[in-house]
Design an enzyme around this catalytic site. Sequence first.
Site, PDB file in Angstrom:
ATOM      1  N   CYS A 117       0.813  -1.226   0.000  1.00 30.13           N
ATOM      2  CA  CYS A 117       0.000   0.000   0.000  1.00 30.13           C
ATOM      3  C   CYS A 117       0.843   1.272   0.000  1.00 30.13           C
ATOM      4  CB  CYS A 117      -0.968  -0.009   1.182  1.00 30.13           C
ATOM      5  SG  CYS A 117      -2.158  -1.344   1.048  1.00 30.13           S
ATOM      6  N   HIS A 258      -2.910   7.173   2.626  1.00 33.93           N
ATOM      7  CA  HIS A 258      -3.410   5.889   2.146  1.00 33.93           C
ATOM      8  C   HIS A 258      -4.724   5.586   2.856  1.00 33.93           C
ATOM      9  CE1 HIS A 258      -3.951   1.734   1.351  1.00 33.93           C
ATOM     10  NE2 HIS A 258      -3.565   1.338   2.550  1.00 33.93           N
ATOM     11  N   ASN A 288     -10.390   0.385   0.714  1.00 35.59           N
ATOM     12  CA  ASN A 288      -8.931   0.445   0.615  1.00 35.59           C
ATOM     13  C   ASN A 288      -8.525  -0.220  -0.705  1.00 35.59           C
ATOM     14  OD1 ASN A 288      -6.189  -0.191   0.788  1.00 35.59           O
ATOM     15  ND2 ASN A 288      -6.272  -0.733   2.963  1.00 35.59           N
TER      16      ASN A 288
HETATM   17  O1  UT7 Z   1      -3.682  -1.247   3.691  1.00 35.31           O
HETATM   18  C1  UT7 Z   1      -2.671  -1.744   4.510  1.00 35.31           C
HETATM   19  C2  UT7 Z   1      -2.802  -1.251   5.899  1.00 35.31           C
HETATM   20  N1  UT7 Z   1      -3.991  -1.795   6.483  1.00 35.31           N
HETATM   21  C3  UT7 Z   1      -4.487  -1.287   7.573  1.00 35.31           C
HETATM   22  O2  UT7 Z   1      -3.955  -0.302   8.053  1.00 35.31           O
HETATM   23  C4  UT7 Z   1      -5.650  -1.965   8.237  1.00 35.31           C
HETATM   24  C5  UT7 Z   1      -5.434  -1.941   9.728  1.00 35.31           C
HETATM   25  N2  UT7 Z   1      -6.442  -2.656  10.533  1.00 35.31           N
HETATM   26  C6  UT7 Z   1      -7.726  -2.316  10.576  1.00 35.31           C
HETATM   27  O3  UT7 Z   1      -8.185  -1.442   9.881  1.00 35.31           O
HETATM   28  C7  UT7 Z   1      -8.585  -3.002  11.616  1.00 35.31           C
HETATM   29  O4  UT7 Z   1      -7.771  -3.728  12.493  1.00 35.31           O
HETATM   30  C8  UT7 Z   1      -9.647  -3.941  11.002  1.00 35.31           C
HETATM   31  C9  UT7 Z   1     -10.708  -3.119  10.285  1.00 35.31           C
HETATM   32  C10 UT7 Z   1      -8.972  -4.916  10.049  1.00 35.31           C
HETATM   33  C11 UT7 Z   1     -10.322  -4.715  12.112  1.00 35.31           C
HETATM   34  O5  UT7 Z   1     -10.908  -3.812  13.061  1.00 35.31           O
HETATM   35  P1  UT7 Z   1     -10.626  -4.012  14.603  1.00 35.31           P
HETATM   36  O6  UT7 Z   1     -11.413  -2.994  15.298  1.00 35.31           O
HETATM   37  O7  UT7 Z   1      -9.129  -4.002  14.810  1.00 35.31           O
HETATM   38  O8  UT7 Z   1     -11.235  -5.422  14.894  1.00 35.31           O
HETATM   39  P2  UT7 Z   1     -10.495  -6.726  15.424  1.00 35.31           P
HETATM   40  O9  UT7 Z   1      -9.616  -7.313  14.373  1.00 35.31           O
HETATM   41  O10 UT7 Z   1      -9.911  -6.434  16.751  1.00 35.31           O
HETATM   42  O11 UT7 Z   1     -11.730  -7.682  15.599  1.00 35.31           O
HETATM   43  C12 UT7 Z   1     -12.776  -7.422  16.557  1.00 35.31           C
HETATM   44  C13 UT7 Z   1     -13.832  -8.486  16.400  1.00 35.31           C
HETATM   45  C14 UT7 Z   1     -13.256  -9.895  16.336  1.00 35.31           C
HETATM   46  O12 UT7 Z   1     -14.147 -10.744  17.032  1.00 35.31           O
HETATM   47  P3  UT7 Z   1     -13.813 -11.197  18.528  1.00 35.31           P
HETATM   48  O13 UT7 Z   1     -12.507 -11.922  18.454  1.00 35.31           O
HETATM   49  O14 UT7 Z   1     -13.738  -9.920  19.332  1.00 35.31           O
HETATM   50  O15 UT7 Z   1     -14.976 -12.052  18.875  1.00 35.31           O
HETATM   51  C15 UT7 Z   1     -13.285 -10.225  14.865  1.00 35.31           C
HETATM   52  O16 UT7 Z   1     -13.376 -11.610  14.620  1.00 35.31           O
HETATM   53  O17 UT7 Z   1     -14.527  -8.291  15.164  1.00 35.31           O
HETATM   54  C16 UT7 Z   1     -14.534  -9.511  14.416  1.00 35.31           C
HETATM   55  N3  UT7 Z   1     -14.549  -9.200  12.995  1.00 35.31           N
HETATM   56  C17 UT7 Z   1     -15.678  -8.944  12.324  1.00 35.31           C
HETATM   57  N4  UT7 Z   1     -16.952  -8.914  12.715  1.00 35.31           N
HETATM   58  C18 UT7 Z   1     -17.876  -8.593  11.797  1.00 35.31           C
HETATM   59  C19 UT7 Z   1     -13.494  -9.090  12.122  1.00 35.31           C
HETATM   60  N5  UT7 Z   1     -13.947  -8.764  10.905  1.00 35.31           N
HETATM   61  C20 UT7 Z   1     -15.292  -8.671  10.982  1.00 35.31           C
HETATM   62  C21 UT7 Z   1     -16.310  -8.349  10.081  1.00 35.31           C
HETATM   63  N6  UT7 Z   1     -17.589  -8.333  10.519  1.00 35.31           N
HETATM   64  N7  UT7 Z   1     -16.062  -8.035   8.780  1.00 35.31           N
END
Ligand code: UT7
Length: 347
Positions: A117, A258, A288
């Site tokens: 990215c 980005h 993204n």
């Molecule tokens: O382009 C390259 C650079 N990329 C980035 O900078 C992306 C960086 N990361 C992010 O934007 C975020 O970490 C995400 C959007 C990927 C995830 O958001 P988050 O607030 O960090 O969520 P998390 O990964 O901590 O997950 C929280 C919960 C989990 O469930 P449990 O373990 O708490 O029960 C996930 O399994 O949300 C769950 N989850 C979802 N739930 C519904 C993960 N994806 C989804 C989804 N829908 N699509």
Amino acid sequence: MNPDIPARAAVLAGLGGWVPDRVVTNDELAARLDTSDHWIRTRTGIGSRRVAAPEDATSDLAVRAGAAALEHSGDPGVDTVLLATVTPDHPCPATAPDVAGRLGLTGAAAFDIGAVCAGFVYALATAAGLIAAGAADRVLVIGADTYSRIIGPDDRGNLAIFGDGAGAVVLRAGEPGEPGALTAFDLGSDGSGRDLITVPAGGSRHPATAAVAGADGHFTMRGREVYRHAVTHLTRSARTSLDAAGVAPAAVDRFVPHQANLRILASVADELGVPPDRLVSNLHEIGNTGAASVPLALADAAAHGELAAGETVLLTAFGGGLAWGSCLLRWPELPPSPRPYLRRSTP
Ligand code: UT7
């Protein structure tokens, strides 16, 4: 530096973007995966994304964005084509020569840049270096990715975030300090984070044999850890560029990061001290788009009259590798933008 050789800078001369017609809404994802419009909007700021038609590969998107940028620049000729992508048409050869040929640019130097990215900012820096060295006079820099081709069909996290698209700019040789001149590049990487964003198979460590086809060939991202790194490195890299140019964060008129996640972008703007209303984002409409996200955000903003001549514009990107990069420019006087490739919807 040899005083007989005048310093040359890369100057922005045109830009363009292209996204596929096919819109995938959050509700469409929620109809087949365990997710919801509410989760995706509140965690990422994304409302929909675009997905390439089955017959289109990354080069097809890149050619359309490249053609738009060349047309906007008013001159269809360049001597160099750089394509930032991690979703090339094939592992070999590079995709840029094919893109160049289809744009009528056979004979131009053409190569791919893989910095995930951060790839578009790396490609801008490479183009600026080639121009400064006298090795290029006009460069078409394209960022294009088709993440829909490398994300697993059940991966609700990455399917929610990523979309397909291509953005491009034309850079010409000019003078340092003139409007549109790219300046204050900061590039960096940290390979200890190589496993945080990866497609494990398909390279020389795990060749794409039938044995590794399947899940290992799919894109993976450890989102929560990447989030932390994204905020840290986007902020640090942007600050390094600003310091190098002696520009105060409050003097940034447009901040074009980005388009990773709206929460990340808001945190970075806040930590930097760039007022939130200066943030350029089209994340809600197209998600993204990897290497395409910075040039698409620029082309989108320019087409909607949101970038005025004389404004100080800060670009910063971060992604797999880990790799990051930033630079600054004063927005130049450009011909009117071609028709917007996106229609504004409510965030
Ligand atoms: O382009 C390259 C650079 N990329 C980035 O900078 C992306 C960086 N990361 C992010 O934007 C975020 O970490 C995400 C959007 C990927 C995830 O958001 P988050 O607030 O960090 O969520 P998390 O990964 O901590 O997950 C929280 C919960 C989990 O469930 P449990 O373990 O708490 O029960 C996930 O399994 O949300 C769950 N989850 C979802 N739930 C519904 C993960 N994806 C989804 C989804 N829908 N699509």
